[in-house]
Scaffold this active site. Structure first.
Site, PDB file in Angstrom:
ATOM      1  N   HIS A 214       0.838  -1.198   0.000  1.00  0.00           N
ATOM      2  CA  HIS A 214       0.000   0.000   0.000  1.00  0.00           C
ATOM      3  C   HIS A 214       0.875   1.251   0.000  1.00  0.00           C
ATOM      4  CE1 HIS A 214       0.718  -0.759   4.280  1.00  0.00           C
ATOM      5  NE2 HIS A 214       0.441   0.498   4.516  1.00  0.00           N
TER       6      HIS A 214
ATOM      7  N   GLU B 253       1.280  -8.560   9.648  1.00  0.00           N
ATOM      8  CA  GLU B 253       1.645  -7.435  10.507  1.00  0.00           C
ATOM      9  C   GLU B 253       1.113  -7.716  11.901  1.00  0.00           C
ATOM     10  OE1 GLU B 253      -0.414  -4.230  11.464  1.00  0.00           O
ATOM     11  OE2 GLU B 253      -2.098  -4.363  10.077  1.00  0.00           O
TER      12      GLU B 253
ATOM     13  N   ASP C 157      -0.375  -4.093   5.681  1.00  0.00           N
ATOM     14  CA  ASP C 157      -1.183  -3.665   6.813  1.00  0.00           C
ATOM     15  C   ASP C 157      -2.634  -3.912   6.461  1.00  0.00           C
ATOM     16  OD1 ASP C 157       1.193  -2.876   7.808  1.00  0.00           O
ATOM     17  OD2 ASP C 157       0.808  -0.719   7.739  1.00  0.00           O
TER      18      ASP C 157
ATOM     19  N   HIS D  73       6.284  -6.161  11.525  1.00  0.00           N
ATOM     20  CA  HIS D  73       5.578  -4.900  11.694  1.00  0.00           C
ATOM     21  C   HIS D  73       4.911  -4.832  13.065  1.00  0.00           C
ATOM     22  CE1 HIS D  73       2.972  -1.479  10.684  1.00  0.00           C
ATOM     23  NE2 HIS D  73       3.681  -1.308   9.608  1.00  0.00           N
TER      24      HIS D  73
ATOM     25  N   HIS E 206      -7.493  -1.067   5.533  1.00  0.00           N
ATOM     26  CA  HIS E 206      -6.363  -0.213   5.956  1.00  0.00           C
ATOM     27  C   HIS E 206      -6.348   1.162   5.286  1.00  0.00           C
ATOM     28  CE1 HIS E 206      -2.662   0.760   7.872  1.00  0.00           C
ATOM     29  NE2 HIS E 206      -2.043   0.945   6.720  1.00  0.00           N
TER      30      HIS E 206
ATOM     31  N   HIS F 164       1.498   3.775   2.050  1.00  0.00           N
ATOM     32  CA  HIS F 164       2.155   4.418   3.187  1.00  0.00           C
ATOM     33  C   HIS F 164       3.670   4.369   3.008  1.00  0.00           C
ATOM     34  CE1 HIS F 164      -1.428   4.185   6.161  1.00  0.00           C
ATOM     35  NE2 HIS F 164      -1.355   5.364   5.553  1.00  0.00           N
TER      36      HIS F 164
ATOM     37  N   ASP G  42       6.085   4.019   4.994  1.00  0.00           N
ATOM     38  CA  ASP G  42       6.871   2.968   5.645  1.00  0.00           C
ATOM     39  C   ASP G  42       6.756   1.645   4.877  1.00  0.00           C
ATOM     40  OD1 ASP G  42       4.204   2.899   6.516  1.00  0.00           O
ATOM     41  OD2 ASP G  42       4.730   1.728   8.301  1.00  0.00           O
ATOM     42  N   HIS G  43       6.009   1.670   3.768  1.00  0.00           N
ATOM     43  CA  HIS G  43       5.927   0.486   2.908  1.00  0.00           C
ATOM     44  C   HIS G  43       6.448   0.732   1.490  1.00  0.00           C
ATOM     45  CE1 HIS G  43       3.602  -2.121   5.707  1.00  0.00           C
ATOM     46  NE2 HIS G  43       3.388  -0.936   6.260  1.00  0.00           N
TER      47      HIS G  43
END
Lengths: 658, 599
Positions: free
Chosen positions: B68, B203, B178, B414, B157, B70, B72-73
């Site tokens: 996705h 996660e 996530d 995660h 998410h 975000h 942090d991904h």
């Protein structure tokens, strides 16, 4: 493997495939050309239509004059229009396991099938197909239900009576099967049985068959289907297009290696070039409007209309039409325009990238924003206040038998300034116009059918190379009106198998293999032997488990008792429980080496005699003889089991097991 | 034994810079390529030198999958593909592909333009990186190559978030990214079928939390916002531009409408409108209610929420401001926070998880004196509230997903090590599957036991399924065949067919045994006695007495002759082929015992 053909209409197919113990319906098209035999349904009473004379038989009898009316030499049924359903008697439709839908035009008979035949299965379709299909059904139901017409004609359907009627009523087929339109609750019930799928999604049916929708390039969410097991592949190609319009391009590569390719939904106007037709559409529209006339475009609420609006978007400014209002009138006009913008993932690459910006994929959003295009649920209400002429109206239904188009035909038909432009290819425009004759308004025929033509088909078939092609009989001969055009038919080798309504075809292929899984512990126990360079073999004795059409091989269970002797696995005193299977043997036994081996194992009195086909090895003391021939060995001995077993094992050493 | 190897380069016992390497049946897949919000040095990106020291990444990886948008991904993606160098395919869903470059550009601007860092990826690199992206549909089976296939499942998410199944032959791994197991105001719940993967990589952000009902949290949130606004305070809600922001906007919008509130609501970045536009165009990815009603009323057209200008922060009176980024680690949300922190009337609501090292994390752990840049001390007097609106599955949700997918092994990423430990025990107890929680750089090896699919000739299969007098489902059916292995094709055929295909002749091995029986009767009477005897014992077999005087048991032939010297002895010739070895051997030993006394 059978195919039951329930519809004779090549672009509105309905076939049932029996494939590996599953029953799969392919599309459920509704033949609406039957409605052309009916009088139009005007929203407000039309003096012209209500004054039409009743039809009188040649002998003067008038018993049908309430049901049948005459207009300019044609006879029409004065009743709620009816549709020609797919065949329901050819097989028990309650046994259908799944229905696969290829595009929104090919699902219009769904409520008749799911709600009236005892159907308990699942319907598979893509999300745009379902959403737009719902809109088409909603529009259909709405435009018929809002005109309460008490009369329902049935006398003319009597076979004896029908015989007396003029053509085309006389020749109408299966009139007893014609049905009135379904209702919204039935539509909702039918649609609730649909499961949404995406392109290239593999859907398992009962573990036996896998079905996969592929992009067909014809309409939003339109799909071809692959129906396959591990060894057979049937491709169902229905309504495909290679032209670049708004939908995602057709996926051709995945159709390769088919055993059978069922081909339906080709273009209905093989001689017309869609691009040329769009050009003509624009120029005729511009000319009429410039002369102060109105343009009527009978159309479906989704599909080609998006492309037409896009063309007009580019065209109107240069053609000086900026001030001409465009009206789109349909109970589902707003929904259709909104839905078209949210299916980016189903659109062609260009439109997809627009969404990343983020901008709406279709420019009609801008036409609406700038007030050039206005949409209304019906001619009542806001529309009557906003209505300005000259203008362009897009509205349904293309058959001209119901919907708001009837109103505009009556309103504008008398003036030669106005033009009706036919773009939808599903209905003969002359038949559609028949109940409006005599007509002063101009009629332009610009059918836009982006589906495959015969040149494209032959290219496609060369590309994907199916073993067999199956198609409606109409495609295996030139069109009846152009019998010299042998280029307007499918040409392939071997010749396509054709089908017609109510026929059952046996599909020509034979399965020879099936998938089976070998459990890891069994696989570990196998001893492969290289028999020829690159070819190894292993004998497998295993227990077969079959569940949900999946086969698994497992290690056979260990014998329950300990072996009686070292070499024998079974206790010979017990009746062997199940027929244990021994491998086949192959190879030959060289006599010299065999004798040496015997001697090595303590047989000292071995004597060899030559025979015509081989040798006889004699063990004199044991009164035992062994016949050795090229492909056989025969051990003849007294009932001395240890000796026999010993000889057997010595012989086996020379042979390969299979 | 085949095995699956998993090595987290990030998100191993940690939240941030998600990046997990998976090796399955000779294929190497990288799952996510995120950045770490808690670091500003080398540690912010995964250590890709782990994959190869000097070779090209493209040669080592078959594909990269992004779950996705975000950061942090996906935050390290341009660095990975353009600076380290990777030209293979990158897979993500359409909404992710649309939104990801915008967040990357945002991130780049903050890092380079505001913080003045050099040696960072450029706008052009983001564009070049996105060209390598292949967009996938939900549930579409994407054939990466002939053997490797991937499939996306809905994860909730954020818009476009997906879980991915990675499959080679019978072996498979599911990576959740996530996910959220409960639908919220704008997204649906994650869903997966019973795909029984060898390994589920999930996660575990909320590994130990079981959250109360969403409704309560929403009511709490609205109450707090309302109270603060009523007493004239300002509410700061740090969010990421896409995701929770839209959910909370919908919540406040409907509340303002219902309560007829007048205090202004602002959304801080220029992204707002654009972000909402993405939601409108990708409405098929939102929840059912929004999808159903979007024609009548599009939930992403807000009446009460207006664009924020930085000057507004100094306006007197109450207001609510959504500002990015969500963890107060930089940008506008941090600026506003510094302005408002000193006033106890104000409130900051942290609606999501904060990574260690961020201001958000500090104030949530109770710190009230913060050291800012230039050694300045900022005293936080405003109220600090934490409301878990971030859409991760809680412990209950994680267990629910495991129940849905039925994996053979579970691996946690995660999340925080301590919480993972607790969840790991719970999973092992409840599902009796192994659960792993490797740290970054630590490799977990999972043995798989795949079945071997082979082609069986239909003739053989039909023959074997037809054996036996009555098809008995419970009784196992024994089958015998020959497995032919040529190149990589495995075919199981009947022995006869195997011989034929190899051009070999069958070698028949036959035995004939002489069995002596004491019976003074005439030959045909002896035969009849033998026949009756065998018939009585071999009930499951076909025993026949032929007109020529011989007996057959299945295909075994028994003939009787008188002994040439002794009339009281009969010689039975029992003849069988090797294929009937067991029955033949049994018959001779049975007959050797003699016939029962006739009664």
């Amino acid at each position: 493997f059978f195919q039951y053909c329930l519809s004779g209409h090549p672009t509105l197919p309905c076939n049932v495939l029996k494939f590996k113990s599953t029953t799969i319906m392919l599309d459920c098209g509704l033949d609406m050309t039957s409605t052309l035999n009916f009088l139009p349904l005007p929203l407000v009473q039309s003096p012209r239509l209500s004054k039409l004379p009743g039809w009188v038989l040649k002998d003067g009898s008038t018993f049908l004059d309430k049901e049948l009316k005459e207009c300019s030499g044609h006879v029409f049924v004065d009743s709620v229009p009816e549709f020609c359903l797919p065949e329901t008697e050819l097989l028990d439709l309650s046994t259908v396991d799944v229905i696969l839908i290829s595009n929104y035009h090919c699902m219009m008979a769904l409520p008749y099938i799911t709600e009236y035949t005892g159907f308990t299965g699942t319907v598979y379709a893509t999300e745009p197909t379902v959403q737009i299909g719902r809109l088409l059904m909603e529009e259909l139901v709405n435009s018929i239900e809002r005109v309460p017409k008490a009369q329902s004609a049935s006398m003319w359907k009597n076979k004896e009576v029908q015989r007396l009627l003029p053509a085309p009523l006389k020749d109408a087929v299966e009139v007893s099967m014609w049905r009135k339109c379904y209702t919204m609750p039935e539509v909702n019930a039918a649609l609730s049985k649909i499961q949404l799928v995406g392109y290239s999604q593999k859907i398992e049916l009962f573990g036996a068959v896998q079905v996969t929708p592929l992009s067909s390039g014809y309409a939003l969410g339109s799909s071809n289907w692959i129906i396959q097991s591990h060894y057979e592949k049937v491709s169902y190609v229905s309504g495909s297009s290679l032209l670049t319009t708004h939908p995602q391009p057709m996926d051709q590569a995945s159709l390769k290696n088919s055993d059978v390719l069922i081909l339906t939904g080709l273009t209905q106007i093989p001689t017309a070039n869609p691009d040329g037709m769009v050009g003509e559409f624009c120029s005729n529209l511009a000319m009429t409007v410039r002369n102060g006339g109105n343009v009527l475009v009978p159309c479906y609420p989704s599909g080609v209309i998006y492309d037409l609006l896009e063309c007009l978007y580019q065209y109107i400014d240069s053609a000086g039409l900026s001030n001409i209002p465009f009206y789109f009138i349909s109970p589902v006009a707003n929904s259709s325009l909104e839905f078209s913008q949210i299916f980016a993932e189903w659109l062609c690459h260009n439109k997809q990238t627009k969404v990343y910006l983020p901008e709406p994929p279709f420019p009609h959003a801008e036409l609406i924003q700038t007030n050039k295009l206005k949409h209304y649920p019906s001619i009542h209400g806001d529309f009557s206040n906003d209505f300005k002429q000259p203008c362009v109206v897009f509205t349904g239904h293309p058959s001209l038998r119901f919907g708001d188009v009837v109103h505009f035909m009556e309103l504008w038909g008398k003036s030669s300034l106005n033009t009706v432009i036919f773009t939808e290819p599903d209905f003969s425009y002359l038949d559609a116009l028949a109940p409006y004759q005599p007509l002063a308004m101009k009629c332009v025929y610009c059918p836009i059918d982006t589906r495959l033509n015969f040149i494209q088909v032959s290219k496609l078939l060369k590309e994907v190379q199916p073993l067999h092609v199956v198609c409606p009989e109409q495609y295996t001969q030139p069109p009846p009106t152009q019998s010299h055009r042998t280029d307007l038919m499918i040409d392939c080798q071997p010749p396509a198998m054709s089908y017609r309504r109510a026929e059952v075809l046996t599909l020509p292929y034979k399965r020879r293999y099936e998938k089976i899984e070998i459990m890891p512990d069994l696989a570990d126990s196998l001893v492969p032997l290289e028999i020829k360079p690159g070819i190894s073999l292993a004998t497998v004795s295993a227990v077969l488990h079959t569940k949900d059409n999946k086969h698994v091989l497992q290690l056979p269970p260990k014998p329950p008792q300990a072996p009686a002797s070292k070499k024998r696995k079974r206790v010979s005193d017990d009746v062997p429980e199940c027929k244990s299977l021994k491998p086949l043997l192959s190879g030959s036994i060289p006599v010299d080496q065999f004798v040496q081996t015997l001697e090595k194992h303590g047989f000292s009195d071995v004597k060899v005699e030559d025979t015509a086909k081989g040798h006889i090895v004699l063990l004199q003391e044991a009164e035992t003889l062994i016949q050795l021939e090229e492909d056989s060995t025969h051990i003849i001995c007294d009932n001395d089991e240890p000796l026999r077993v010993k000889l057997r094992d010595l012989v086996l050493k020379f042979l390969q097991k299979f | 034994m085949p095995e699956i190897k998993v090595t987290p380069l990030g998100a191993g016992q940690d939240v941030g810079r998600s990046c997990v390497l998976v090796s399955i049946a000779g294929k190497n897949v990288m799952l996510d390529c995120g950045m770490h919000m808690g670091y500003n040095d080398d540690r912010r990106f995964p250590d890709f030198s782990y994959i190869t020291q000097n070779g090209r990444l493209t040669d080592f990886l078959d594909c990269v999958i992004i779950s996705h948008f975000h950061l942090d991904h996906c935050g390290a993606l341009p660095y990975f593909s353009e600076m380290v160098g990777y030209d293979g395919p990158i897979y993500m869903t359409h909404p992710t592909k649309a939104i990801c470059p915008i967040l990357l550009e945002d991130y780049r601007k903050i890092t380079v333009d505001k913080k003045g860092e050099t040696n960072f990826f450029t706008s052009q690199m983001i564009k070049d990186c996105m060209k390598k992206v292949v967009a996938v549909h939900l549930h579409q089976t994407v054939q990466v190559d002939e053997e490797l296939e991937i499939k996306a499942y809905y994860a909730g998410h954020v818009l476009g978030a997906a879980m991915f199944q990675i499959k080679v032959g019978c072996e498979s791994v599911v990576y959740t990214g996530d996910y959220n197991m409960t639908p919220d105001r704008h997204l649906g719940a994650a869903w997966i079928d019973k795909c029984r993967p060898d390994l589920l990589i999930t996660e575990s952000t909320y590994a130990t939390t079981i959250r109360d009902s969403k409704r309560c949290r929403e009511r709490d949130f609205l109450k707090k916002v309302h109270e603060t606004v009523e007493r004239g305070g300002k509410v700061l809600i740090p969010v990421f531009a896409l995701g929770r922001a839209q959910e909370l906007c919908i919540l406040l919008e409907t509340f303002w409408e219902r309560m007829n509130l007048k205090a202004p609501i602002y959304f801080s970045t220029g992204l707002t409108e654009k972000a909402n536009h993405y939601y409108k165009l990708f409405i098929t990815w939102t929840n059912q209610k929004i999808r159903k009603t979007f024609v009548q009323r599009n939930m992403f057209e807000f009446k009460h929420i207006k664009a924020f200008d930085r000057a507004f922060a100094d306006n007197p009176g109450p207001m609510v401001v959504f500002a990015t980024p969500g963890m107060l680690h930089a940008g506008q949300s941090l600026q506003i926070f510094r302005k408002w922190a000193g006033n106890e009337k104000n409130m900051v609501i942290m609606p999501g998880y904060c990574v260690q090292g961020t201001v958000g994390h500090k104030i949530l752990s109770g710190q009230r004196k913060l050291e800012m840049e230039g050694r300045q001390i900022l005293e936080v007097k405003m109220q600090v509230e934490y409301m878990s609106f971030s859409a991760h599955a809680d412990a209950k949700g994680i267990m629910q997903l495991i129940r849905q997918a039925e994996p053979r092994n579970v691996l946690l990423v995660h999340g925080e090590a301590k919480k993972m430990e607790f969840l790991k025990q719970k999973i092992e107890q409840e599902f009796h599957v192994s659960c792993f929680m490797p740290a970054n750089g630590e490799t977990t090896t999972i043995l798989t036991n795949p079945c071997i699919p082979v082609d069986i000739s239909l003739g053989l299969l039909k023959r074997e399924t037809a054996i036996g007098p009555l098809p008995d489902a419970k009784k196992p059916k024994l089958m015998h065949g020959t497995l032919l292995m040529k190149d990589n094709s495995f075919r199981l055929v009947s022995p006869e067919q195997a011989l034929k295909e190899l051009g070999l002749a069958e070698h028949q091995l036959r035995f004939t045994c002489r069995v002596h029986i004491q019976d003074p009767r005439k030959e045909h009477e002896t035969v009849l006695r033998v026949y009756n005897h065998l018939k009585g014992i071999l009930k499951d077999y076909s025993v026949q007495h032929l007109p020529d005087g011989s007996i057959t048991v299945e295909s075994i032939l028994i003939q009787a002759t008188a002994h040439s010297e002794d009339q009281g002895t009969k010689v039975l010739l029992v003849s069988w082929t090797y294929q009937d070895e067991e029955l033949g051997s049994y018959l001779t030993s049975l007959l050797k015992k003699g016939l029962p006394q006739s009664t």
